[in-house]
Design a protein around this motif. Structure first.
Motif, mmCIF file in Angstrom:
data_model
loop_
_atom_site.group_PDB
_atom_site.id
_atom_site.type_symbol
_atom_site.label_atom_id
_atom_site.label_comp_id
_atom_site.label_asym_id
_atom_site.label_seq_id
_atom_site.Cartn_x
_atom_site.Cartn_y
_atom_site.Cartn_z
ATOM 1 N N GLY A 1 0.821 -1.216 0.000
ATOM 2 C CA GLY A 1 0.000 0.000 0.000
ATOM 3 C C GLY A 1 0.852 1.260 0.000
ATOM 4 N N THR B 1 -8.015 -5.373 -9.441
ATOM 5 C CA THR B 1 -7.061 -6.142 -10.253
ATOM 6 C C THR B 1 -6.461 -7.269 -9.419
ATOM 7 O OG1 THR B 1 -6.578 -4.232 -11.627
ATOM 8 C CG2 THR B 1 -4.910 -5.953 -11.596
ATOM 9 N N PHE C 1 1.836 1.956 -3.496
ATOM 10 C CA PHE C 1 0.720 2.609 -4.207
ATOM 11 C C PHE C 1 0.673 4.092 -3.833
ATOM 12 C CE2 PHE C 1 -2.174 -0.056 -6.659
ATOM 13 C CZ PHE C 1 -1.787 -1.354 -6.332
ATOM 14 N N GLN D 1 0.350 -1.112 -11.250
ATOM 15 C CA GLN D 1 -0.614 -1.948 -10.528
ATOM 16 C C GLN D 1 -0.462 -3.414 -10.919
ATOM 17 O OE1 GLN D 1 -4.996 -0.831 -9.638
ATOM 18 N NE2 GLN D 1 -5.074 -1.869 -11.605
ATOM 19 N N VAL E 1 -5.135 -2.902 0.532
ATOM 20 C CA VAL E 1 -4.834 -3.210 -0.882
ATOM 21 C C VAL E 1 -5.694 -4.378 -1.384
ATOM 22 C CG1 VAL E 1 -2.984 -3.742 -2.537
ATOM 23 C CG2 VAL E 1 -2.486 -2.326 -0.551
ATOM 24 N N ASN F 1 -8.410 -3.862 -3.899
ATOM 25 C CA ASN F 1 -8.066 -3.584 -5.300
ATOM 26 C C ASN F 1 -8.646 -4.641 -6.247
ATOM 27 O OD1 ASN F 1 -6.017 -3.983 -7.704
ATOM 28 N ND2 ASN F 1 -5.806 -1.874 -7.008
ATOM 29 N N GLU G 1 -5.968 2.833 -8.819
ATOM 30 C CA GLU G 1 -6.903 1.869 -9.407
ATOM 31 C C GLU G 1 -7.822 2.565 -10.411
ATOM 32 O OE1 GLU G 1 -9.345 -0.426 -6.653
ATOM 33 O OE2 GLU G 1 -9.833 -1.798 -8.284
ATOM 34 N N THR H 1 0.572 -6.468 -8.409
ATOM 35 C CA THR H 1 -0.392 -7.547 -8.168
ATOM 36 C C THR H 1 0.130 -8.883 -8.719
ATOM 37 O OG1 THR H 1 -1.686 -6.871 -10.094
ATOM 38 C CG2 THR H 1 -2.411 -6.049 -7.987
ATOM 39 N N GLY I 1 -3.901 4.196 -3.277
ATOM 40 C CA GLY I 1 -4.444 2.949 -3.817
ATOM 41 C C GLY I 1 -5.680 3.147 -4.688
ATOM 42 N N PRO I 2 -6.757 3.707 -4.120
ATOM 43 C CA PRO I 2 -7.972 3.874 -4.916
ATOM 44 C C PRO I 2 -7.749 4.787 -6.128
ATOM 45 C CG PRO I 2 -8.397 4.304 -2.585
ATOM 46 C CD PRO I 2 -6.935 4.120 -2.720
#
Ligand code: KG4
Ligand code: ZN
Length: 341
Positions: A170, A283, A173, A249, A278, A281, A191, A253, A187-188
């Motif tokens: 996180g 993805t 991100f 991202q 996270v 998320n 995304e 991931t 994070g958001p």
């Protein structure tokens, strides 16, 4: 509403970072209320969490949040079997607000006090909506401060298989979001930006850690993004935020999915859960779901509201601690670097 005689009802408090939260949880998996007062608007102006401001905001909000948690559950303090609180890890000043509050309430109402590990809370968030989930299972905990691959051997028994050597997932991100000007929390925002981007546009590195296949390192991919942006600036090339976000991202991931699958296979565990901010998320959730489907592994994940910080997960973890006889004394203190095992 009065609980049945055999019910265990817990009031849980969480103030480890930037959410002031309280919840009432019955028998570990039934959330009667889940109140979260987010400080995002406050910290956004500074580009990240300012610890001193977080503590002050917790002090301001904590009583109202607890009152609402009790009233939405149609219960009073006298109906509680225990008071639970996150005592670490986290920001020390923020933790202290919740710990002092929970101690005062427990003392005044003559209720047992149960201190909960924040990461244990994140893991236990999976029990809330997955009523059939029981240990043993693997859990990938990915939050702003932590990246742990954990074997949950039994309720309350954790074995850490891998952890991050540098940045948490996180945190990466959040730092990349800041670098491309998206702001906090990263994070958001990453995304959302990634939805318009091509995840194969830029080949960011997928780091391996030499001596433990389950450890993580995210500082390399973060630096690669910063170098890529500087390179574009120097060459006068356009900085395509959406492609950077999508490629970053995917790089993060991919590593999370790969490590989790390798551990599930080596340890022969047919159940995998994800937890922490996270884990909200899409993805990551889709990538993990598909990888688990291909291998016949059962996949569990909490709703986004139970992924990011909340007190319901603390009430769930406290229930299993309570059943195991764990009680804390009036000397319970905040432990900012508390270890899981
Ligand atoms: O679990 P959490 O609320 O707090 C900690 O215990 O750290 O996690 C917060 C972290 C932040 O770094 C935030 O950027 C990240 O979780 N996060 C996300 C998403 N939502 C929150 N990261 C990626 N995608 C998301 N949708
Ligand atoms: Zn957290």
């Amino acid at each position: 509403m009065e609980g049945r005689q055999e019910d265990i009802v817990i009031l849980a408090v969480e103030t480890s970072c930037d959410e002031t939260a309280a919840a009432v949880v019955r028998n570990g998996r039934e959330v009667l209320s889940n109140i979260i007062s987010s400080q995002i608007a406050l910290h956004t102006q500074y580009g990240g969490v300012v610890p001193e401001l977080a503590s002050r905001k917790h002090i301001e909000k904590i009583n109202q949040v607890i009152e609402r948690a009790l009233s939405e559950a149609h219960m009073a303090l006298r109906d509680m079997d225990a008071i639970a609180v996150t005592y670490g890890p986290g920001l020390v000043g923020a933790l202290l607000v919740g710990v002092a509050e929970a101690k005062a309430i427990a003392y005044a109402a003559k209720k047992p006090l149960v201190g909960v590990h924040h990461i244990e809370g994140h893991i236990n968030a999976n029990y809330i909506e997955n009523k059939e989930l029981e240990p043993p299972f693997l859990c990938l905990v990915v939050s702003g401060g932590h990246t742990h691959l954990v074997k949950v051997a039994a309720y309350g028994a954790y074995e850490i298989l891998g952890r991050t050597r540098d940045d948490a997932a996180g945190e990466a991100f959040d730092k990349v979001a800041r670098a491309i000007g998206l702001g906090y929390p990263g994070g958001p925002k990453i995304e959302k930006a990634a939805q318009q981007g091509n995840p194969s546009a830029i080949p960011f590195p997928r780091a391996k850690v030499a001596d433990n296949p389950y450890d993580f390192s995210f500082s390399g991919v973060k630096s690669a993004v910063l170098n890529y942006i500087n390179g574009c600036r120097m060459k006068g090339l356009p900085i395509v935020e959406a492609d950077i976000a999508a490629s970053f991202q995917k790089a993060v991931t991919d590593v999370l999915v790969e490590h989790a699958m390798a551990a599930a296979e080596e340890f022969g565990i047919g159940k995998l859960a994800i937890a922490g901010g996270v884990a909200a998320n899409g993805t990551l959730r889709r990538g993990m779901q598909e990888a688990c489907r291909q291998r016949g592994i059962a996949f569990f994940y909490p709703s986004p509201i139970f992924c990011t910080d909340n007190a319901a997960m603390i009430g769930t973890a406290a229930y299993y601690d309570y059943l195991a006889g764990k009680r804390d004394g009036w000397d319970l203190n905040a432990v900012p670097n508390l270890r899981l095992s």
